[in-house]
Scaffold this active site. Structure first.
Site, PDB file in Angstrom:
ATOM      1  N   ASP A   1       0.843  -1.200   0.000  1.00 16.54           N
ATOM      2  CA  ASP A   1       0.000   0.000   0.000  1.00 16.54           C
ATOM      3  C   ASP A   1       0.879   1.251   0.000  1.00 16.54           C
ATOM      4  OD1 ASP A   1      -2.203   1.642   0.140  1.00 16.54           O
ATOM      5  OD2 ASP A   1      -2.451   1.424   2.308  1.00 16.54           O
ATOM      6  N   LEU A   2       1.380   1.618  -1.177  1.00 18.71           N
ATOM      7  CA  LEU A   2       2.265   2.782  -1.306  1.00 18.71           C
ATOM      8  C   LEU A   2       1.537   4.011  -1.830  1.00 18.71           C
ATOM      9  CD1 LEU A   2       5.519   1.154  -2.733  1.00 18.71           C
ATOM     10  CD2 LEU A   2       4.853   1.548  -0.348  1.00 18.71           C
ATOM     11  N   LYS A   3       0.326   3.842  -2.327  1.00 19.01           N
ATOM     12  CA  LYS A   3      -0.479   4.977  -2.815  1.00 19.01           C
ATOM     13  C   LYS A   3       0.340   5.869  -3.745  1.00 19.01           C
ATOM     14  CE  LYS A   3      -3.436   5.047   1.301  1.00 19.01           C
ATOM     15  NZ  LYS A   3      -2.686   4.073   2.145  1.00 19.01           N
ATOM     16  N   LEU A   4       0.860   5.284  -4.793  1.00 22.40           N
ATOM     17  CA  LEU A   4       1.728   6.009  -5.719  1.00 22.40           C
ATOM     18  C   LEU A   4       0.996   7.198  -6.334  1.00 22.40           C
ATOM     19  CD1 LEU A   4       3.358   2.955  -7.527  1.00 22.40           C
ATOM     20  CD2 LEU A   4       4.295   4.298  -5.632  1.00 22.40           C
ATOM     21  N   HIS A   5       1.673   8.356  -6.340  1.00 17.62           N
ATOM     22  CA  HIS A   5       1.065   9.587  -6.852  1.00 17.62           C
ATOM     23  C   HIS A   5       2.188  10.526  -7.263  1.00 17.62           C
ATOM     24  CE1 HIS A   5      -2.273  12.857  -6.173  1.00 17.62           C
ATOM     25  NE2 HIS A   5      -1.694  12.957  -7.357  1.00 17.62           N
ATOM     26  N   ASP A   6       2.484  10.566  -8.554  1.00 18.36           N
ATOM     27  CA  ASP A   6       3.586  11.377  -9.067  1.00 18.36           C
ATOM     28  C   ASP A   6       3.341  11.569 -10.565  1.00 18.36           C
ATOM     29  OD1 ASP A   6       6.241  12.552  -9.429  1.00 18.36           O
ATOM     30  OD2 ASP A   6       6.790  11.523  -7.570  1.00 18.36           O
TER      31      ASP A   6
ATOM     32  N   GLY B   1      -6.172  -3.125  10.924  1.00 18.43           N
ATOM     33  CA  GLY B   1      -4.841  -2.980  11.497  1.00 18.43           C
ATOM     34  C   GLY B   1      -4.858  -2.975  13.005  1.00 18.43           C
TER      35      GLY B   1
END
Length: 235
Positions: A59-64, A211
């Protein structure tokens, strides 16, 4: 409880602590590695989970920019992870870049719509989005689906609407799952749009992400059993 539909989040910077949880809950197949643990431990935690036969939600939530997200996606799927998150708000070109990078792999990409830590008033007041949060989530979900995404991360409160709008084939992964004792925004409770496991399942969620209600419990095994009881009641 169907162990292959519960994802337990390893919310810790310590690989030692993370693996202690994994080894103490052998019945759990899916584990989520987020920014905190991945930043601290890197790919070694992924390798340790794979050696134990576990499935991995990275879960890195890539946004670039599109090029960067495409390259990062290529690296991430190379680790052999099963699920990987990308922010839908990054736009169509970025989403297509991620899809292209993951093509041919067994990794399924999940588009993140709106973080469950963001409350409805914040959508307008802080993000400047003049849409109802549920409408905004559906807008981003349709955008991601149009670029080739077949899975979404959404709050439990949006599951039913997304399921009805997008159909049965879209994979819906739902964080913000609580046993009912926590209220949005209480204490260290980041999540704002939450519900119980049985509510999320009845709404149409495919996977539930849990979690701290399990890992921060004095007795994680007992906490898992409580989730199991609610899960079974919804079956």
């Amino acid at each position: 409880m169907k162990g292959d539909r519960l994802i337990v989040a390893l919310d810790t910077p310590s690989q030692e602590q993370a693996l202690e949880w994994v080894d103490s809950l052998p019945q759990v197949l899916w584990w989520k590695v987020g920014l905190e643990l991945f930043t601290a431990a890197g790919s070694s935690i992924l390798q340790a989970l794979k050696e134990r036969g576990k499935r991995i939600f990275l879960d890195l939530k890539l946004h670039d920019i599109p090029h960067t997200v495409g390259r990062a996606t290529e690296v991430a799927v190379g680790y052999g992870v099963d699920l990987l998150t990308v922010h839908a708000a990054g736009g169509s070109a970025m989403l297509r870049s991620a899809v292209a990078a993951a093509q041919g792999s067994s990794c399924r990409l999940l588009a993140v719509t709106l973080l469950t830590s963001i409350s409805p008033p914040q959508v307008r007041q802080e993000l400047g989005i003049e849409m109802d949060p549920a409408d905004y989530v559906l807008h981003l979900a349709r955008l991601a689906q149009a670029q080739g995404f077949t899975g979404l991360v959404c709050s439990p409160q949006e599951v039913s609407r997304l399921r009805q709008a997008l159909g049965p084939e879209v994979l819906l992964v739902t964080p913000g799952i609580r046993l009912g004792q926590a209220k949005a925004g209480d204490g260290d409770e980041d999540q704002q749009r939450i519900c119980t496991p049985d509510e999320a399942l009845r709404a149409g969620a495919d996977y539930l992400v849990v979690g701290r209600p399990i890992t921060a419990s004095p007795d994680p095994v007992a906490a898992l059993r409580r989730f199991q009881a609610l899960w079974d009641a919804a079956s």
